[in-house]
Each structure stands twice: as C-alpha cells, then as structure tokens.
Design an enzyme around this catalytic site. Sequence first.
Site, mmCIF file in Angstrom:
data_model
loop_
_atom_site.group_PDB
_atom_site.id
_atom_site.type_symbol
_atom_site.label_atom_id
_atom_site.label_comp_id
_atom_site.label_asym_id
_atom_site.label_seq_id
_atom_site.Cartn_x
_atom_site.Cartn_y
_atom_site.Cartn_z
ATOM 1 N N ASP A 1 -8.382 -6.720 -2.929
ATOM 2 C CA ASP A 1 -9.474 -6.418 -3.720
ATOM 3 C C ASP A 1 -9.110 -6.105 -5.320
ATOM 4 O O ASP A 1 -7.776 -5.771 -5.398
ATOM 5 C CB ASP A 1 -10.376 -5.435 -3.318
ATOM 6 C CG ASP A 1 -11.192 -5.640 -2.044
ATOM 7 O OD1 ASP A 1 -11.497 -6.879 -1.854
ATOM 8 O OD2 ASP A 1 -11.470 -4.678 -1.270
ATOM 9 N N ASP B 1 -13.197 -2.635 1.360
ATOM 10 C CA ASP B 1 -13.819 -1.390 1.141
ATOM 11 C C ASP B 1 -15.431 -1.508 1.605
ATOM 12 O O ASP B 1 -15.674 -0.161 1.985
ATOM 13 C CB ASP B 1 -13.747 -0.670 -0.396
ATOM 14 C CG ASP B 1 -14.051 -1.719 -1.216
ATOM 15 O OD1 ASP B 1 -14.970 -2.793 -0.716
ATOM 16 O OD2 ASP B 1 -13.964 -1.731 -2.434
ATOM 17 N N ASP C 1 -16.804 -6.203 4.848
ATOM 18 C CA ASP C 1 -15.209 -6.461 4.799
ATOM 19 C C ASP C 1 -14.553 -6.229 6.341
ATOM 20 O O ASP C 1 -13.823 -6.729 6.504
ATOM 21 C CB ASP C 1 -14.670 -5.715 3.931
ATOM 22 C CG ASP C 1 -14.854 -6.101 2.475
ATOM 23 O OD1 ASP C 1 -14.933 -7.264 2.272
ATOM 24 O OD2 ASP C 1 -14.811 -5.216 1.500
#
Length: 1120
Positions: free
Chosen positions: A381, A682, A686
Amino acid sequence: MAAVGKGDVEAPPPATCPYDVSQEQLLAMNEAKDTAGLKGIGGAPGLAKKLHSDLHKGLDPNAQGLASIEAHAEAYGVNKFAEVPPKSFLMLVWGNLQDPVIIILILAALVSTVLGAAIAEQRKHGEWIEGVAIWVAIVIVVSVSAGNDYQKDRQFRKLNAQKDVIMVKVVRGGHTELVENTQLVVGDVYLLDMGDKVVADGICFDSQGLVIDEASLTGESDPIKKNPDDDCWVRSGTQVTEGSGKLLVVAVGENSEWGKTMALVGEAGDDETPLQVKLTWVASTVGKVGFGVAICCFAALLIKWCVVNKGFPVKKINQNGPIQFFLYSVTIIVVAVPEGLPLAVTISLAYSMKKMMKDNNFVRVLAACETMGGATAICSDKTGTLTENRMTVVEGWFAGKSYDHCPEPSELPAAVCDELKLNCALNSKAFVLENGPKIDFVGNRTECALLMMLKNWGCDYASVREEYDASVFKVFGFSSAKKMASATIKYVDKFRHYNKGAAEWVLKRCTSMYDGGRIVEMTEVERARLVEVVTSMAKRGLRCICLTYTDYPLVDDSRPADFFEDSDYLDRNLVAMAIVGIKDPVRKEVPEAVRVCQRAGITVRMVTGDNIHTAQHIARECGILTDDAIALEGPDFRKMAAQELLPLLPKLRVLARSSPEDKLTLVSMLKQQGDVVAVTGDGTNDAPALKESDVGLAMGIAGTEVAKEAADIVIMDDNFSSIVKSVLWGRSVFTNIRKFLMFQLTVNFVALVIAFFGAVIDGHEPLNVLQLLWVNLIMDTMGALALATEDPNPELLLMKPYGREENLITRVMWKHILVQGCYQLFWMFFILYGVPKFLTASKFNGRYDIESREKWWLRECNTTLTATNKAQLCSIMNYCGFPYDEPDSISINSPSCALYPLWRNATIATFVPSDARTAMCDYAAAKLGAGGECDLYKAWSSAEKKMKDDYTAHTDDEYRPALSVLFNTFIFCQVFNEINARRINDEYTIFVGLLTNPIFVGVIAITIVFQVMIINVPFINSKFFKVQPLTWQEWLITVAIGFCAIPLSLITRFVTKVLPENCLRGTRVHAATGRTLSGKPVGGRTVSGGARTASGARTVSGSRAMSGSPGNARGAKAAS
C-alpha cells in the site's frame, strides 16, 4: 434444599448482585436473545439505567461506588478467558521420556545396572558403573531438552498473548476513548466500525447500516443486519463487514457466547511449518541410515563375541557382551536420529519472533517467518506504509478560488466555511486524542487531516458532533469500491447529505458548485477545469479530496422505500464546495528500504487507491517507478484479459485507483508465475488478498481487525522498512537451519562411519556409549541453540530470494560436509589404527603400544594363575600353542612344551595331537578319545578363561590412551566446525559477529569446559567416560587438529571460487549484479532487467537493465 450426600460439601450461595439486574438475568436474556424481556425492562435505555450507565455518555471513569468501572467488573466479570495452564517442567520431562529411543536406552541401562550390581563377579569389576553413568546421561539429555521446550513454550505464550490484545473504541464520560479489549466491562458503550472484530456481547441501540458476519459463531455464511428494532443482539467473535453502530455491553469474557464456545473447544496445537515438515523428513531419512548402521554394528560385535567365547555364555552378557553391544547400537541410533532439526526450527522461529517484535513485526503465523525469507514480490500500500501517514491539508480549491495554502476561515465565504466544518466533523468516524503536546490520530488518516484543518480554524469537531448527534440520520463509511464516504443529517425542513471522496470520482456526480458565496451550475468546461486542478495537485503527490453536499425534502412519495439505505441513491446532484490537497510525505527511510529490496532480488509494487498521478509521483520518490516500468489504473487493469496482462506483469510497478479485487487478481497472477508474494493490507476488503498471498502483512495502526485476522504478520508501525526487516529475519531463519543442518550432518557422517568400521574391523568401539551421548548433546540440543539463534547477517539481502522450491541442502553445503567429514575421518582412523602401530618409539614410553597376546601371556601367566601346577599350565599355553594359535607340529613337539615328554613314550602316538583335550588327557589311553576330560584339561580350561578375560581388560586399558586422544580430537573438530558452519555459501566471514553472539560463544565455552572436565576429573574420566587424562602435548595436538578445520574450510572456499563456474552449481547468486559470491557472472542468466514471460522463459525487458527492478531476475537460483 436438596439433600447433601455423605462427604459432599454444600456450595456457598452466589453473591448478591448489587445492581437491579443480576448476572444470571443478563446471561439468560442474552443467550435466548430475549427481545421481549429486554423491552419489558425499558429496552436499551432501561437496561443502561439499571446498570448505572448512560447510552449517550457511557460509564463514568471517575465515578465511585456502583457507577464505577471496577464495580461493574467485580459484579459481571472481566473480559478475559481462562488460559490453558502451561505444562510444568516435570510434565515436559515426562513428555521427553516418551521418546521410543529414550525408552529403549532406559531399558538397556536398567538391565546393565541390575546385572552389574546383582552378579558378584560383575560387581567386583564395577560393571554397574556404566549403567549408572547412562542413567545420568539420560537425565541430563532429557532435562536439557525439557528446558529448551520450557523456554520455547514461555516465549510463544508471551507472543501469542499479544495476538488477543485489541484496541477498541468506547464512550466513557461522554468522550470517545481507546481501551484494550480486556478492559471492557458490562455497561460500557462500545463503538463498532467496518472491519472491527467484536470482542463482547452487546445490544445494538444505534445502527448505521451495521452488518455482522456471524459465520465464525453460527456457521451462517450470509452477513446479518443489526438494528434496534429487528435484531439487536451482537455476539463476540463476529466481525463487522459494513456500516457502524453502538452497543451496550451485556456479557464479557467467559460469560459471552464466544467465551462459552472457546471453553468447549480448548486450545488447538500449533501446526508444523513447511520447513519443519521438510526437516522432519530429513531427520527420518538420516535416522533410518543410523538404524541400519546400528544393526550392522550390533551384528558384527555379537558375532565376534560368540566366536571368541565359543558360543553364547549367558554369564558374560554384561561383561562387554550383548548388553553393551545393544547399548552401543541404541546410542548410535540416538546420535543418528537428528531430533535437533525440528527443535532447531522451533528455537529459531521462537527467537526470531521475539526479535522481530522489536523490529515492529508481530508474527501471527509461524510459517510466515520462513516464507517471508523467500519472497520475490512485495505488493505494498502507499498511505502509511510508504508515506508517513501524517496528512496535512496544504492547498486546494475553495468556493471557486485556488489557494497555494490552506486558507483561513476569514478568506472563505461564511456559508461555505460553516458547511465545510459540518461535512468534516459529521461525515467522519475518526477522532484525535490529545495528551499535552502529543497528538494521536485514530481512524482514517484523511479524515484526521480534515479534523486538524478544523482545529486550525478554531473549530472543536467534538462539540459539533455532540450538538448534531441527535440529528445524524445515516452514516455511510468510506467504501473502497466507490472511493467516498457520506452522512445524512435530518433538519427540521430537509435532509442534508454531506459527501466527500476521491476528487475525480466525486466530480462526476456534481451538478453544481460554489463560486464565491453563490451556487452556480457546473458546466463541462468548469468540470474540466476542476479536473485539471486535481491533476495538477496529484502530480505534486497530493491526495485530492472533494467535499460536497446535496439536499433532499423530508417527504417525497416518489422515493423508493430503501432510498436512504443505499448511498448510491443519495450521492447524486452534488454541490462542490472545496477540493483539498492533502500532503502525506514519503518516509525518509523508504527509498533506501526499496533499494535494499531491489538489491535482494525482490520486486516492489505499489497498489493504491489514489489517483494515478499521485501514485506515480510517490512511486518515483520511493524508487519504485523507473523510466522503463509502467503504471496502470484499476479500471484499465480489470478490462484487460490475462493474456494481455501476463507480458506486462514484469514491468508493472504501480496499480492506482485499484479495488481490493484488483489486488487479489494481481496476487493470484504473480503466484501463478512462480512468485512468492507478500502483500500489505489495512482494510476489511483486503482480507481476500491477504489470505491469497504467501505472506499477508496487515498494518498495525491503520489496519482493521479483519485485516489483522487474515494476515500472517502485523507490521506494528505500518512502515515499509519494517517489512524489509521481516524479509531479513525470514532469510535468517532459513539460513540458520541450513547452518545447523550442515553442522549436524557432518557429525552424523563421521560418527556413523567411525562407529561402523571400528566395530566391524576389530570389535573396538571408537566412541563408547557415554561419549556418543555427549556428542549427541553437543550436536543436537546445544548445536541447535548456538546456530539457530544467530542474528541476521546483512549479506543475506545481497542474495537472490530462495523462491518456492529451494532445496534444503545445496551442493555447496554437501561440499563442506564431505570435506570436513573426510578430514575428521582421516584423523579418527589414523588415531585408531595408525597411532598404536606407528607411534611405538621409546620416546612415547610405549603409551600407544598394544601388547600382543603372546607377549602378555608369556609375561603375566605365572603371576596371574594361582593353581599349584601353574608352571605346567603356562608351558602348555605359551609353548605348546594352546589356545591362541593352531599348534604347529614343530612347536608342539619340542622339548619346551610340557606335553612333549608325556607323548614321547605313548603307545598310541609318538607326537602331540593338535586337539587340546586329546593332547592333555589321552597320552596314557588305549586309543585317542578314550581319556575323557581329565583334571589337567579342566585346570587348563579354567586358566584359559581367566587369562582371556584378563587380557581383554588389559587390551581395553592399552587402547585407552589412543581412544582418549581420538575422543578429544573428535569433540574439538566439532567445536571448530561449528564456527565454520556460521557461513554456508563460501563466504570468508566466518568470524564476523562471533563475539557479539553471546548464545553461540556461551555454547562453545560450555562445551569446552565440560570436555576438559570429562578428560581430567578423576572417576568421571575413568569410570564414566572410560578415558584417561591427556598430556599437555596431546592436548595441544588434539586442539590443533580441531582448529585446522577452520583453515581447511577457508582453503576449500578459496579453491571453490577459482574453479570453473560449472563446478559451483548451487551457490547463491548476488541479486543486484547477477554474479555468484565468487564475483563471476552466471552464464545463461539474465540480470536486473530480466523478466518472466507467460511460458516461464526469461526475456530482457528493455535495452538497458531496469535500475529499479532487479526483482525481475527472481528465481535465478542455482540448481541444488
């Protein structure tokens, strides 16, 4: 009252509950989901009142008496589960005693001890001592193993205890606070948000589209909507998949439904990791080889014993007989079975997990430690991982005007400023905790940036929320699919729907905009101009958020019944108020961490929901995106077929505006191409990608509990550099196990060969039972402790990833095993056979001489025998050739033979027969064989047995100096080879970091100290280990032989590096240069520009190597 039976004790009555609703009533209502009963006491407000709580303000943390948090905990219990008690040290000792090999050893030691003590003759020779020594050895081995298990269990318990600690949001004293889940009590107002794991049972009294997944508790796959009217009962152990809500806690800990289930289920055992499975197979294979050697040794020793003793004399079975042979064979199996291999993995993983916690890596799944070391691709990310996650509004477009700074309220129209304050405060679930100068953000960091903007404007967002709390009609949290969040406020005359989200997405839904203080239509020209503003800010790395609103009448018959249940209906015809540019700077350490990954052969990709321009800017700043790499947007990625995507994968470095489904697709495709993929995540959505990846990395700060549950490792500080540390630790685990494996297989190889040949060739065990058990302790338990706890070597990040199918033992390792093994065998055989034969000069004072049987009999016969006719018996044994050599006709018929005069005048023959009984008994008989067993023959037989037994004991004493030298040499060879084993890839740096590893140095020191004691301490050396003290010259020579293993290893490494490259299959390859550790380029392998095609072949992706993508050459490992 029921009758109390004899011997029974009547249970004391339960304590009276001080509250208006008892624990039993609460539990019964909760278990039955008794909505009618709840309504009967006034619903959630009535229950809160009975619990001395408040639905709006929660419990008062400063209250005293029944209103205090402590009183609630005492009356209704704490939110903790009873722990399964740890195994005591004695239980672990008992578990180790269940090992089949140890049981066999115990039985053999028992027989040896009993016979040695019970039979007078054996007791006289102290045969019981060896049995006692083996008992001591068993106690030491089992105790050390149990001690290791005890330490390991304690470490894992400490680490696993942290798995269950979750920070939850509660309302206490009217303020939102973060507390540990264990601090929740009945009566608390508990806030739930999307992605949270529910940690207590409660009643939902405020639902904003709250949807709960109860599959873990009920098995139902469909999530269930929760609201105060239809279904208000929320269970612990479930997860929030959508929306948000507030609960009044009614059951905690073991009283909750999850607690009751956990009490029934108990604690599951840890699964074996892939590396442990591999090593169990290796241990089993080596153990089978050792079992075969043990059988051969036992058979050879037994056959020789039977031949020497002319049968199977039961009285001698414990005098260096079958009992000792059996013990010896069992001990060979004990040494051969490398039970230390799985132990080494466990120790290494436990040690690594503890150290990784200090590096902000909380390992939830053991296997992730080792798998992370083989990672070839990391999909990361952006926000919070590559960047600092300290977002600040730095510029923007407000009400028709662009600002290069965050404007003050005085610079904006009052109406716009007021609406922005309401949007930022109410359309948000984040909050800010201020402890003096320290400010902590809780929740979405973008929302926190907007709250800080309000703070700088002098607006208290908490006061706004409190003022409008009763007017909040609906709240829709941020959706990664729509990239927006919204909230609907109910006024007296209308609904006002506030929306914020990714600017380019929100602008598509806008029909109007503020121009100064007035609202005007948003034409396509204006929309294009605003898109250009967004693009301009995004190219400078800013996250662009558009804040809007729209109004709806209170009543509209044309609206569908579920109009306010779906934000898609509401997020239309929006009025754009502002587009803020939020800066989130790249972490200072990230560019270097990315370079380290690339040097390590790992491809780093950024997968983000941000604008493509923002993503590209940040990716270039981090060093992820290079000139010849590509970036794709999620919508384009989704449209492309697999055949189109596969050729692009090696160059793909940035996936922007991606959805969780895009991340899952990318991970699946990379795995299909042979990559070992680590993924960060997070959000709740996901979770599928985290599960699909080889290693899922959840963010400890920004991550939801759902993401953490799905992950293998939690990155506690959300920092990319911590991920790099997890790669280093993962490689370290794998390498440490290889170190131990190389060390142990060398010891196994030498010990088995020397034991086999020593037993088969001359019946002497080079290493006796106690010595072999000491070797086993050094090799297994202490060796595992020393080599499995080595700290990571930075050189590990200069090598290619291990990949998915890396063999445990490479050719380089086999080379070191064989070279060191042959070196040790040379000295073992030389000391065993060469020293007694060649070192017989007078300067050695006959120390290593093995006196021949003939010489010893000739010298000792007259002093050993006590019979009155011992002179005659000695003559028969020494000069007539009985019993050792087959008597030849010359010696037996010479005057020196005492039998010759008896046969010279015999009538049946004039020569001495070659048969012992005939020669001694038939000289006066009428014919051969008629004399029977005469007194002379009986006396001779008794004397022969006595002389044979004494010579056997004498021979053992004669061999003792050489065998003591052999034993000491063998141990010191292992001590110095343990240092060699610290580097397994032909590096010269075997001493680097040696003195900074206290465990390794401690193990070496303990081994040497105990070895000195074994050799020098009286009684222990002679009676237990059957060695004798060495001279200072012997000490010097044995230590020198052991030490020479180090220069031999360095020479081997040097010679290997100057040999042709094709001799080096199996060496690790330098990731950044594509060269082996010898510095030679690897023929036929691509270097940093190499990419894998769909078919698995490697191509070059550009005219020059990609400086930022050495990972494309992943998997260029040598065949093992």
